[in-house]
Scaffold this motif. Structure first.
Motif, PDB file in Angstrom:
ATOM      1  N   LEU A 357       0.835  -1.208   0.000  1.00  0.00           N
ATOM      2  CA  LEU A 357       0.000   0.000   0.000  1.00  0.00           C
ATOM      3  C   LEU A 357       0.863   1.248   0.000  1.00  0.00           C
ATOM      4  O   LEU A 357       0.622   2.187  -0.776  1.00  0.00           O
ATOM      5  CB  LEU A 357      -0.915  -0.015   1.228  1.00  0.00           C
ATOM      6  CG  LEU A 357      -1.804   1.218   1.429  1.00  0.00           C
ATOM      7  CD1 LEU A 357      -2.798   1.350   0.292  1.00  0.00           C
ATOM      8  CD2 LEU A 357      -2.539   1.131   2.771  1.00  0.00           C
ATOM      9  N   GLU A 358       1.877   1.264   0.826  1.00  0.00           N
ATOM     10  CA  GLU A 358       2.749   2.444   0.895  1.00  0.00           C
ATOM     11  C   GLU A 358       3.523   2.638  -0.403  1.00  0.00           C
ATOM     12  O   GLU A 358       3.692   3.762  -0.879  1.00  0.00           O
ATOM     13  CB  GLU A 358       3.718   2.298   2.073  1.00  0.00           C
ATOM     14  CG  GLU A 358       4.590   3.530   2.276  1.00  0.00           C
ATOM     15  CD  GLU A 358       5.553   3.373   3.436  1.00  0.00           C
ATOM     16  OE1 GLU A 358       6.302   4.317   3.705  1.00  0.00           O
ATOM     17  OE2 GLU A 358       5.571   2.287   4.057  1.00  0.00           O
ATOM     18  N   SER A 359       3.986   1.552  -0.990  1.00  0.00           N
ATOM     19  CA  SER A 359       4.783   1.675  -2.210  1.00  0.00           C
ATOM     20  C   SER A 359       3.951   2.140  -3.401  1.00  0.00           C
ATOM     21  O   SER A 359       4.486   2.660  -4.378  1.00  0.00           O
ATOM     22  CB  SER A 359       5.458   0.344  -2.544  1.00  0.00           C
ATOM     23  OG  SER A 359       4.498  -0.632  -2.896  1.00  0.00           O
ATOM     24  N   SER A 360       2.621   1.991  -3.328  1.00  0.00           N
ATOM     25  CA  SER A 360       1.779   2.474  -4.429  1.00  0.00           C
ATOM     26  C   SER A 360       1.689   3.993  -4.469  1.00  0.00           C
ATOM     27  O   SER A 360       1.448   4.584  -5.519  1.00  0.00           O
ATOM     28  CB  SER A 360       0.371   1.881  -4.302  1.00  0.00           C
ATOM     29  OG  SER A 360      -0.356   2.505  -3.259  1.00  0.00           O
ATOM     30  N   SER A 361       1.834   4.655  -3.306  1.00  0.00           N
ATOM     31  CA  SER A 361       1.777   6.126  -3.172  1.00  0.00           C
ATOM     32  C   SER A 361       0.393   6.722  -3.418  1.00  0.00           C
ATOM     33  O   SER A 361       0.248   7.932  -3.514  1.00  0.00           O
ATOM     34  CB  SER A 361       2.783   6.817  -4.126  1.00  0.00           C
ATOM     35  OG  SER A 361       4.092   6.401  -3.862  1.00  0.00           O
ATOM     36  N   TRP A 362      -0.635   5.884  -3.511  1.00  0.00           N
ATOM     37  CA  TRP A 362      -1.985   6.405  -3.786  1.00  0.00           C
ATOM     38  C   TRP A 362      -2.505   7.274  -2.645  1.00  0.00           C
ATOM     39  O   TRP A 362      -3.040   8.363  -2.863  1.00  0.00           O
ATOM     40  CB  TRP A 362      -2.938   5.244  -4.052  1.00  0.00           C
ATOM     41  CG  TRP A 362      -4.345   5.677  -4.356  1.00  0.00           C
ATOM     42  CD1 TRP A 362      -5.442   5.534  -3.567  1.00  0.00           C
ATOM     43  CD2 TRP A 362      -4.808   6.320  -5.554  1.00  0.00           C
ATOM     44  NE1 TRP A 362      -6.550   6.048  -4.182  1.00  0.00           N
ATOM     45  CE2 TRP A 362      -6.197   6.537  -5.411  1.00  0.00           C
ATOM     46  CE3 TRP A 362      -4.187   6.738  -6.731  1.00  0.00           C
ATOM     47  CZ2 TRP A 362      -6.974   7.145  -6.397  1.00  0.00           C
ATOM     48  CZ3 TRP A 362      -4.966   7.338  -7.725  1.00  0.00           C
ATOM     49  CH2 TRP A 362      -6.331   7.543  -7.552  1.00  0.00           C
ATOM     50  N   LEU A 363      -2.323   6.815  -1.400  1.00  0.00           N
ATOM     51  CA  LEU A 363      -2.789   7.600  -0.257  1.00  0.00           C
ATOM     52  C   LEU A 363      -2.000   8.895  -0.119  1.00  0.00           C
ATOM     53  O   LEU A 363      -2.543   9.920   0.309  1.00  0.00           O
ATOM     54  CB  LEU A 363      -2.694   6.785   1.035  1.00  0.00           C
ATOM     55  CG  LEU A 363      -3.578   5.536   1.122  1.00  0.00           C
ATOM     56  CD1 LEU A 363      -3.490   4.909   2.507  1.00  0.00           C
ATOM     57  CD2 LEU A 363      -5.021   5.851   0.779  1.00  0.00           C
ATOM     58  N   GLU A 740       7.090  -6.661   5.920  1.00  0.00           N
ATOM     59  CA  GLU A 740       8.038  -6.840   4.820  1.00  0.00           C
ATOM     60  C   GLU A 740       7.757  -5.845   3.707  1.00  0.00           C
ATOM     61  O   GLU A 740       6.615  -5.633   3.326  1.00  0.00           O
ATOM     62  CB  GLU A 740       7.899  -8.270   4.284  1.00  0.00           C
ATOM     63  CG  GLU A 740       8.853  -8.585   3.143  1.00  0.00           C
ATOM     64  CD  GLU A 740       8.597  -9.979   2.592  1.00  0.00           C
ATOM     65  OE1 GLU A 740       9.203 -10.317   1.567  1.00  0.00           O
ATOM     66  OE2 GLU A 740       7.792 -10.712   3.181  1.00  0.00           O
ATOM     67  N   PHE A 741       8.798  -5.178   3.213  1.00  0.00           N
ATOM     68  CA  PHE A 741       8.608  -4.206   2.126  1.00  0.00           C
ATOM     69  C   PHE A 741       8.873  -4.874   0.786  1.00  0.00           C
ATOM     70  O   PHE A 741       9.898  -5.517   0.592  1.00  0.00           O
ATOM     71  CB  PHE A 741       9.544  -3.023   2.297  1.00  0.00           C
ATOM     72  CG  PHE A 741       9.373  -1.987   1.229  1.00  0.00           C
ATOM     73  CD1 PHE A 741       8.380  -1.030   1.339  1.00  0.00           C
ATOM     74  CD2 PHE A 741      10.170  -1.993   0.092  1.00  0.00           C
ATOM     75  CE1 PHE A 741       8.193  -0.079   0.356  1.00  0.00           C
ATOM     76  CE2 PHE A 741       9.992  -1.048  -0.896  1.00  0.00           C
ATOM     77  CZ  PHE A 741       9.003  -0.091  -0.755  1.00  0.00           C
ATOM     78  N   VAL A 742       7.926  -4.771  -0.086  1.00  0.00           N
ATOM     79  CA  VAL A 742       8.058  -5.328  -1.432  1.00  0.00           C
ATOM     80  C   VAL A 742       7.702  -4.241  -2.428  1.00  0.00           C
ATOM     81  O   VAL A 742       6.652  -3.612  -2.315  1.00  0.00           O
ATOM     82  CB  VAL A 742       7.120  -6.538  -1.641  1.00  0.00           C
ATOM     83  CG1 VAL A 742       7.240  -7.054  -3.062  1.00  0.00           C
ATOM     84  CG2 VAL A 742       7.459  -7.634  -0.647  1.00  0.00           C
ATOM     85  N   ASP A 743       8.570  -3.989  -3.382  1.00  0.00           N
ATOM     86  CA  ASP A 743       8.301  -2.978  -4.403  1.00  0.00           C
ATOM     87  C   ASP A 743       7.463  -3.599  -5.515  1.00  0.00           C
ATOM     88  O   ASP A 743       7.815  -4.633  -6.067  1.00  0.00           O
ATOM     89  CB  ASP A 743       9.623  -2.459  -4.965  1.00  0.00           C
ATOM     90  CG  ASP A 743       9.409  -1.240  -5.852  1.00  0.00           C
ATOM     91  OD1 ASP A 743       8.239  -0.799  -5.951  1.00  0.00           O
ATOM     92  OD2 ASP A 743      10.399  -0.757  -6.425  1.00  0.00           O
ATOM     93  N   LEU A 744       6.330  -2.960  -5.817  1.00  0.00           N
ATOM     94  CA  LEU A 744       5.451  -3.489  -6.867  1.00  0.00           C
ATOM     95  C   LEU A 744       6.060  -3.355  -8.252  1.00  0.00           C
ATOM     96  O   LEU A 744       5.714  -4.069  -9.175  1.00  0.00           O
ATOM     97  CB  LEU A 744       4.104  -2.752  -6.832  1.00  0.00           C
ATOM     98  CG  LEU A 744       3.120  -3.236  -5.769  1.00  0.00           C
ATOM     99  CD1 LEU A 744       1.962  -2.274  -5.687  1.00  0.00           C
ATOM    100  CD2 LEU A 744       2.603  -4.609  -6.093  1.00  0.00           C
ATOM    101  N   GLY A 745       6.947  -2.358  -8.398  1.00  0.00           N
ATOM    102  CA  GLY A 745       7.544  -2.135  -9.721  1.00  0.00           C
ATOM    103  C   GLY A 745       6.513  -1.725 -10.733  1.00  0.00           C
ATOM    104  O   GLY A 745       5.510  -1.111 -10.426  1.00  0.00           O
ATOM    105  N   ASP A 746       6.744  -2.069 -11.964  1.00  0.00           N
ATOM    106  CA  ASP A 746       5.810  -1.737 -13.038  1.00  0.00           C
ATOM    107  C   ASP A 746       4.743  -2.808 -13.126  1.00  0.00           C
ATOM    108  O   ASP A 746       4.917  -3.831 -13.761  1.00  0.00           O
ATOM    109  CB  ASP A 746       6.546  -1.624 -14.387  1.00  0.00           C
ATOM    110  CG  ASP A 746       7.549  -0.500 -14.343  1.00  0.00           C
ATOM    111  OD1 ASP A 746       7.279   0.489 -13.642  1.00  0.00           O
ATOM    112  OD2 ASP A 746       8.596  -0.624 -15.007  1.00  0.00           O
ATOM    113  N   VAL A 747       3.639  -2.563 -12.446  1.00  0.00           N
ATOM    114  CA  VAL A 747       2.539  -3.537 -12.458  1.00  0.00           C
ATOM    115  C   VAL A 747       1.715  -3.332 -13.699  1.00  0.00           C
ATOM    116  O   VAL A 747       1.306  -2.222 -13.958  1.00  0.00           O
ATOM    117  CB  VAL A 747       1.671  -3.339 -11.195  1.00  0.00           C
ATOM    118  CG1 VAL A 747       0.511  -4.315 -11.247  1.00  0.00           C
ATOM    119  CG2 VAL A 747       2.501  -3.591  -9.957  1.00  0.00           C
TER     120      VAL A 747
END
Length: 747
Positions: A357-363, A740-747
């Motif tokens: 959720l955090e890595s998406s930056s939507w919020l 755990e932090f996971v980067d979504l990258g280019d989804v």
């Protein structure tokens, strides 16, 4: 007879490949089709809707808790929707299910609502597009309203599989022409039925009278005027036929650069300040043309530079705020959190959900939008300044920010009619490109940016934080977001008023046929029965009491003082209007030349903002006055009802906000009953109050994501798969373990 049965498991471990071999030929399976068909639900077609292709003996997976059940039925594709007609629909056809959409059923997907289509080949999931050489055994459809449909085609005839899969891919993924949209087929076929409610009262802003009414309502008619210079779209196809400009501005200036470089009025505050927007002049390389443009802008500024106009502050949204690419990228990552294929995938994602959720930056984007709106509100409310929003076409971020500012400052916009009128004014008539931004024609994926969904998410934050201030509910916002993809309403299917009028035969009419009359989304009776519509209205909302003229005069000064907050002394400008030193930089920016930053000190802006923000939140909230959201980290939340409503594992039976609301409504009914008894004793008659929605009365049976989750029929609390617990480890380790932090990258 084919019926409902358990198909596959939703456990954590991967199910072993079935070793059972069936010796029943497909032809023998299909001999029972007549028996199946007798129980199938009839396909209901709208006026103008045509059946294109279909397939029988399709197994639709119904996700419930930790396992997947299957229902056999018929999968059909029309020129309006994809629909599944199941054999076991009677279980869902219950009086308890009152919140039904009359246009789109629970198992219907409008073609415009399809986001991605996947096929499963030998247990491998692949995206489907174009012509297929091999057809999948399983079809997965991801929808823009975040539903996920899974259809097993293993028992369907091969020819039917080819027809239905090819048909769905073609009619949802292939580029379309505007005139081929179902919108026009429906309007032509239902010409005599498309009569909207005349008592709707939503201001459409398609006449000069509507704009004059808005000017009078906001007391802006002293400094601004409504003009019809663009009637017939002779000047600019981007602007509406009627709009509002500063009174001294000559109308010929509007025609000079097709409406570019003209300050267009959005709204006026009680203290005389106003919110304006302006689209940039076209970029030119020729020095001579640049000089002409500069002198033109100088003339415009001088017109609104003199009294009675307040000091004007400029907000360049093109270069000093969000980019459309940021919004697109963030939402693409964000929506993947909710497009869950099965229970196992949900629990696997749950372990790292907050990191994703955090890595998406939507919020964070929502927070930035609300913060920008508060900054502009502070300039208008506390510093008594006009604010001019700048953008390339003034049709994306200008619509977003100007709408949020009005929602915070004008209590009329927090009523349902006021909110609908606001969207008509700032978005529909403001030229927001709904056709491109929603990618309804599938012509350019890069143009698809959910700006309007971002606006609704920002509005939800306000509704969530200040429920009594709004006449509408979060359910209203959710069904409004769903209406973006229903092509029987014209509201969200055009790029501009000009495009709508020309394609409906209202411009250049040279035939004897009547212009088409399209439905507006604001007539909610088209989608919902009166009983369901009660869920769109907030029972906790209290209208502002109307005062007589004598009371208004006594209260006016107090009201303004209540809204205005203590603020630091701002430096007075030598002239009223644009800051002299700011003008040249602004002109350069409008002409397409980048500037590093605005002249105003960012530290001073932050100090003013923080003082204004903290001062407002330190006082009791006036729900009929200025309204500011909390924008600190934990206060910006996920809009659970919209994003989680189709995920059974994310729901709480008898819990959440719906349980709180149910208790409040019970108290309201009790108070109302006591009030009626008192009135009876005094023999006084009062107007009957709105009755609380009866669907909310039994909160123990409802889901936290009511009213949508009511249709899911959960049986038990979801259980975390064994593999999930093994991955987490002991309880002691779990307590110490960080997300755990996971980067979504280019989804």
């Amino acid at each position: 007879m084919l019926g409902k049965g358990v198909v596959g498991g939703g456990g954590g471990t991967k199910a072993p490949k079935p070793s059972f071999v069936s010796y029943v030929r497909p032809e023998e399976i299909h001999t029972n089709e007549k028996e199946v068909t007798e129980k199938e639900v009839t396909l209901h077609l709208l006026p103008g809707e045509q059946l294109l292709c279909e397939a029988s003996t399709v197994l639709k997976y119904v996700q419930e808790d930790s396992c997947q059940h299957g229902v056999y039925g018929r999968l059909v594709c029309t020129d309006f929707k994809i629909a599944f007609l199941g054999d076991d629909e009677s279980a869902l056809d219950n009086d308890e299910t009152q919140f039904k959409n009359k246009v789109v059923g629970e198992n219907d997907i409008t073609l415009h609502c399809v986001d991605q289509i996947y096929g499963v080949f030998d247990e491998k999931k692949k995206t489907l597009f174009g012509q297929l050489k091999k057809y999948p055994e399983k079809l997965i459809i991801h929808c823009k309203d975040l539903r996920v449909f899974q259809f097993c085609l293993r028992y369907t005839k091969e020819e039917e599989v080819k027809r239905i899969v090819s048909g769905i891919i073609h009619h949802t993924q292939a580029p379309k022409l505007l005139k081929r949209l179902f919108l026009f087929s429906y309007a032509t076929a239902a010409q005599n039925n498309t009569v909207t409610d005349p008592k709707n009262h939503t201001v459409m802003f398609d006449t000069l009278k509507d704009w004059c009414w808005e000017l009078e309502r906001t007391k802006g008619n002293m400094k601004y005027k409504a003009v019809s210079v663009n009637e017939g779209y002779k000047v600019c196809e981007r602007l509406p036929a009627h709009f509002v400009v500063p009174t001294p501005l000559p109308e010929e200036n509007v025609q000079r650069f097709q409406g570019h470089g003209i300050p267009i009025w959005c709204w006026s505050c009680h203290n005389g300040s106003a919110l304006l927007k302006m689209s940039a002049l076209p970029k030119e390389q020729d020095d001579g043309i640049l000089q002409i443009q500069k002198s033109f802008l100088d003339g415009v500024y001088k017109t609104i530079h003199r009294p009675p106009y307040e000091i004007v502050k400029t907000e360049d949204l093109s270069s000093n705020f969000l980019s459309l690419q940021e919004i697109q990228t963030a939402y693409s990552k964000f929506k993947q959190l909710f497009l869950i294929d099965n229970s196992t995938e949900f629990w696997d994602t749950d372990i790292k959900w907050f990191s994703l959720l955090e890595s998406s930056s939507w919020l964070d984007i929502i927070r930035r939008c609300l913060k920008k709106a508060i900054e502009i509100t502070e300039c208008m409310e506390a510093q008594n300044m006009n604010v001019l929003l700048l953008e390339e076409n003034a049709s994306d971020l200008c619509c977003l920010i100007s709408s949020l500012v009005q929602l915070m400052m004008d209590p009329h916009c927090r009523t349902r009619i006021g909110f609908q009128s606001l969207i008509q004014k700032e978005w529909v008539m403001g030229g927001h490109c709904f056709l491109d931004r929603c990618n309804h024609l599938r012509q350019n994926d890069k143009e698809e940016v959910p700006v309007f969904l971002l606006f609704l998410d920002c509005v939800w934050q306000l509704v969530h934080q200040h429920p009594p201030a709004f006449e509408f509910t979060e359910t209203y916002l959710t069904v409004l977001s769903d209406s973006l993809y229903i092509p029987i309403f014209s509201t969200f299917f055009f790029n501009s008023p000009h495009q709508k009028d020309t394609n409906m035969g209202r411009e250049g009419q040279d035939t004897q046929s009547k212009p088409l009359n399209l439905l507006t989304v604001w007539d909610w009776s088209v989608q919902f029965e009166p009983k369901a519509q009660t869920l769109l209205k907030n029972p906790l909302y209290v209208e502002k009491p109307k005062l007589d003229k004598g009371q208004r005069k006594g209260m006016r000064f107090k009201h303004q003082r209540q809204l205005s907050l203590p603020l630091t002394q701002s430096k007075s400008s030598p002239k009223r209007g644009f800051f002299r030193e700011e003008t040249d930089h602004l002109i350069k920016n409008l002409l397409g030349k980048r500037i590093s930053k605005l002249i105003n000190s960012s530290d001073e802006l932050q100090d003013n903002f923080r003082e204004f923000y903290d001062s407002w939140h330190s006082k009791p909230t006036d729900y009929h006055g200025l309204l500011l959201p909390h924008i600190e980290g934990p206060e910006i939340k996920v809009w659970a009802q919209r994003y989680l409503r189709w995920i059974p594992e994310a729901q709480i039976l008898g819990g959440g906000r719906v349980a709180t609301m149910s208790k409040l409504l019970e108290m309201m009914e009790e108070v109302q009953s006591l009030q009626e008894k008192i009135d009876e004793r005094h023999h006084s008659q009062q107007a009957p109050q709105a009755e609380a929605p009866c669907l909310l009365r039994n909160s123990a049976r409802l889901s936290s994501l009511f009213p949508f989750a009511l249709l899911q029929r959960h049986s038990s609390k979801p259980v975390l798969p064994t593999s999930g617990w093994k991955a987490l480890g002991d309880e002691d380790d779990l307590a110490k373990r960080e997300d755990e932090f996971v980067d979504l990258g280019d989804v």
